[in-house]
Design a protein around this motif. Structure first.
Motif, mmCIF file in Angstrom:
data_model
loop_
_atom_site.group_PDB
_atom_site.id
_atom_site.type_symbol
_atom_site.label_atom_id
_atom_site.label_comp_id
_atom_site.label_asym_id
_atom_site.label_seq_id
_atom_site.Cartn_x
_atom_site.Cartn_y
_atom_site.Cartn_z
ATOM 1 N N ARG A 46 -3.119 -8.978 1.414
ATOM 2 C CA ARG A 46 -3.306 -7.595 2.315
ATOM 3 C C ARG A 46 -2.000 -6.911 2.301
ATOM 4 O O ARG A 46 -2.150 -5.501 2.272
ATOM 5 N N LEU A 47 -0.897 -7.392 2.095
ATOM 6 C CA LEU A 47 0.458 -6.761 2.256
ATOM 7 C C LEU A 47 1.285 -6.840 0.918
ATOM 8 O O LEU A 47 2.270 -5.944 0.860
ATOM 9 N N VAL A 48 0.834 -7.980 0.204
ATOM 10 C CA VAL A 48 2.048 -7.896 -0.985
ATOM 11 C C VAL A 48 1.333 -7.694 -2.597
ATOM 12 O O VAL A 48 1.616 -6.565 -3.069
ATOM 13 N N VAL A 49 0.156 -8.517 -2.844
ATOM 14 C CA VAL A 49 -0.239 -8.324 -4.369
ATOM 15 C C VAL A 49 -1.888 -8.588 -4.063
ATOM 16 O O VAL A 49 -2.098 -9.699 -3.522
ATOM 17 N N LEU A 50 -2.661 -7.882 -4.901
ATOM 18 C CA LEU A 50 -4.260 -8.153 -4.522
ATOM 19 C C LEU A 50 -4.681 -9.093 -5.632
ATOM 20 O O LEU A 50 -5.391 -9.968 -5.273
ATOM 21 N N LYS A 277 4.882 -1.839 10.436
ATOM 22 C CA LYS A 277 4.543 -0.348 10.087
ATOM 23 C C LYS A 277 3.514 -0.588 8.892
ATOM 24 O O LYS A 277 3.143 -1.594 8.234
ATOM 25 N N VAL A 278 2.919 0.700 8.590
ATOM 26 C CA VAL A 278 2.014 0.711 7.578
ATOM 27 C C VAL A 278 2.775 0.695 6.242
ATOM 28 O O VAL A 278 3.387 1.559 5.965
ATOM 29 N N THR A 279 2.094 -0.066 5.413
ATOM 30 C CA THR A 279 3.198 -0.125 3.953
ATOM 31 C C THR A 279 2.258 0.300 2.928
ATOM 32 O O THR A 279 0.934 0.410 2.872
ATOM 33 N N PRO A 280 2.614 0.877 1.700
ATOM 34 C CA PRO A 280 1.866 1.275 0.611
ATOM 35 C C PRO A 280 1.106 0.237 0.035
ATOM 36 O O PRO A 280 -0.328 0.464 -0.107
ATOM 37 N N ARG A 281 1.481 -0.932 0.086
ATOM 38 C CA ARG A 281 0.598 -2.167 -0.450
ATOM 39 C C ARG A 281 -0.505 -2.403 0.372
ATOM 40 O O ARG A 281 -1.625 -2.769 -0.007
ATOM 41 N N TRP A 313 -5.503 -0.789 -8.006
ATOM 42 C CA TRP A 313 -4.618 -1.258 -7.214
ATOM 43 C C TRP A 313 -3.383 -0.828 -7.471
ATOM 44 O O TRP A 313 -2.308 -0.277 -6.679
ATOM 45 N N CYS A 314 -2.958 -1.065 -8.867
ATOM 46 C CA CYS A 314 -1.421 -0.734 -9.466
ATOM 47 C C CYS A 314 -1.262 0.720 -9.409
ATOM 48 O O CYS A 314 -0.129 1.162 -9.056
#
Length: 341
Positions: A46-50, A277-281, A313-314
């Motif tokens: 969800r927050l780091v890598v898909l 906070k809302v992050t890009p990832r 995603w990238c």
């Protein structure tokens, strides 16, 4: 001094019971540790890598540390390293434990990484399942298609559906034109739908300025609803009106903590994973989930026809993190402010 056989038997039974209790406690401790790492892993997709693994990010960080004097890196390696930095922010205990590892701890670390992956993939699967129904409901409410999108199946979605096809259509094409619609459905060479275009569902009010394809990008109501459903709760998504306020994760966390002081409440995902906070990832993750929910593909996969989810995603992550200059950087910052305000 001799003792009775009955007394000796009782002592042996007592020793065995003590050993059994120790085994139970040890097993329970291992189970609690496993549960902890699986739970912690739910934040990773969800927050780091898909797609990449924890090991990939650790290896890239090690490479930079060991060869920093003569370091050259690709865009993918830079993205991995930024992922490692985000990973240590999400799981702050991980970097410290990695620094304390010795040769004998490698097997233990592999087990922990495996459990983190279990949690990561389980969370992605849970979100995919819930958004399958929710996205259908939101699309039906917003557009009133005939027939309505069925919430429990996906065969009628994708480009076979007029409304899902419109939302999935690349922004530079007009789905209303029969030539575009037919070309996409037939996968002609002129109308290949790939990860290199922004689909219409990303845009505010689902409208595109052909002279500026970044205007309104990543501001759609559908995205805000999905973000709320993933990181707070499906019920809170009903409150979102698509103006950015609905995605105020920080405020939702604060309210959840206030309520928990007074009564027992179900804590939202953002609070559990300490999302401030809302992050890009996080946005990139939700975009991919919504895209998948609109498609007709039944199970999660990396490639759907000509569309590559990993590359998509990238592209979204790089849109935020790999900006070419200060003007673009400021635009991205303003977009993130819109998401968290």
């Amino acid at each position: 001094m001799p003792t009775s056989s009955k007394a000796r038997a009782k002592r042996r039974i007592a020793v065995l019971e003590e050993e059994l209790e120790m085994i139970r406690q040890e097993k329970g401790g291992k189970q609690r540790k496993t549960t902890f790492y699986v739970s912690q892993g739910r934040a990773i997709r969800r927050l780091v890598v898909l797609y990449h693994s924890v090991e990939d990010m650790i290896a890239e960080n090690d490479r930079r540390y060991e060869f920093r004097s003569s370091l050259e890196s690709t865009a993918e390696q830079d993205r991995l390293q930024r992922g490692y930095v985000e990973l240590t922010r999400v799981l702050p205990w991980l970097h410290e434990r990695l620094g304390d590892l010795d040769q004998g701890d490698s097997e233990d670390m592999l087990r922990k990484a495996s459990n983190l992956k279990k949690g990561a993939d389980a969370a992605r699967g849970d979100d995919t399942s819930s958004l399958k129904e929710l996205v259908a409901t939101w699309v039906n409410q917003e557009f009133r298609p005939s027939p309505l999108i069925k919430s429990n199946e996906k065969y009628s979605r994708g480009f076979a559906s007029d409304i899902c096809g419109m939302l999935l259509c690349p922004a530079e094409w007009d789905w209303k034109q029969n030539s575009v619609k037919t070309g996409i459905r037939d996968r002609t060479t002129e109308y290949i739908v790939s990860e290199n275009s922004w689909p219409l569902f990303l845009y505010e009010n689902y409208q595109v300025n052909s002279d500026d394809l970044e205007e309104g990008l990543l501001k759609s109501k559908l995205l805000v609803l999905a973000f709320k459903a993933v990181f707070t709760s499906p019920s809170s998504a009903r409150e979102a009106e698509g103006d950015g306020d609905g995605a105020d994760v920080l405020e939702n966390n604060r309210r959840a903590r206030l309520r928990s002081d007074q009564t027992k409440v179900k804590t939202c995902v953002a609070s559990i994973i300490n999302m401030k906070k809302v992050t890009p990832r996080a946005i990139a993750y939700v975009v991919c989930q919504v895209r998948f929910a609109l498609s007709s593909v039944l199970s999660w996969r990396t490639v759907d026809a000509d569309f590559d989810y990993e590359a998509f995603w990238c592209n979204i992550v790089d849109f935020f993190e790999d900006t070419p200059g200060p003007v673009t950087r400021r635009k991205v910052e303003k977009l993130l402010e819109w998401w968290t305000r």
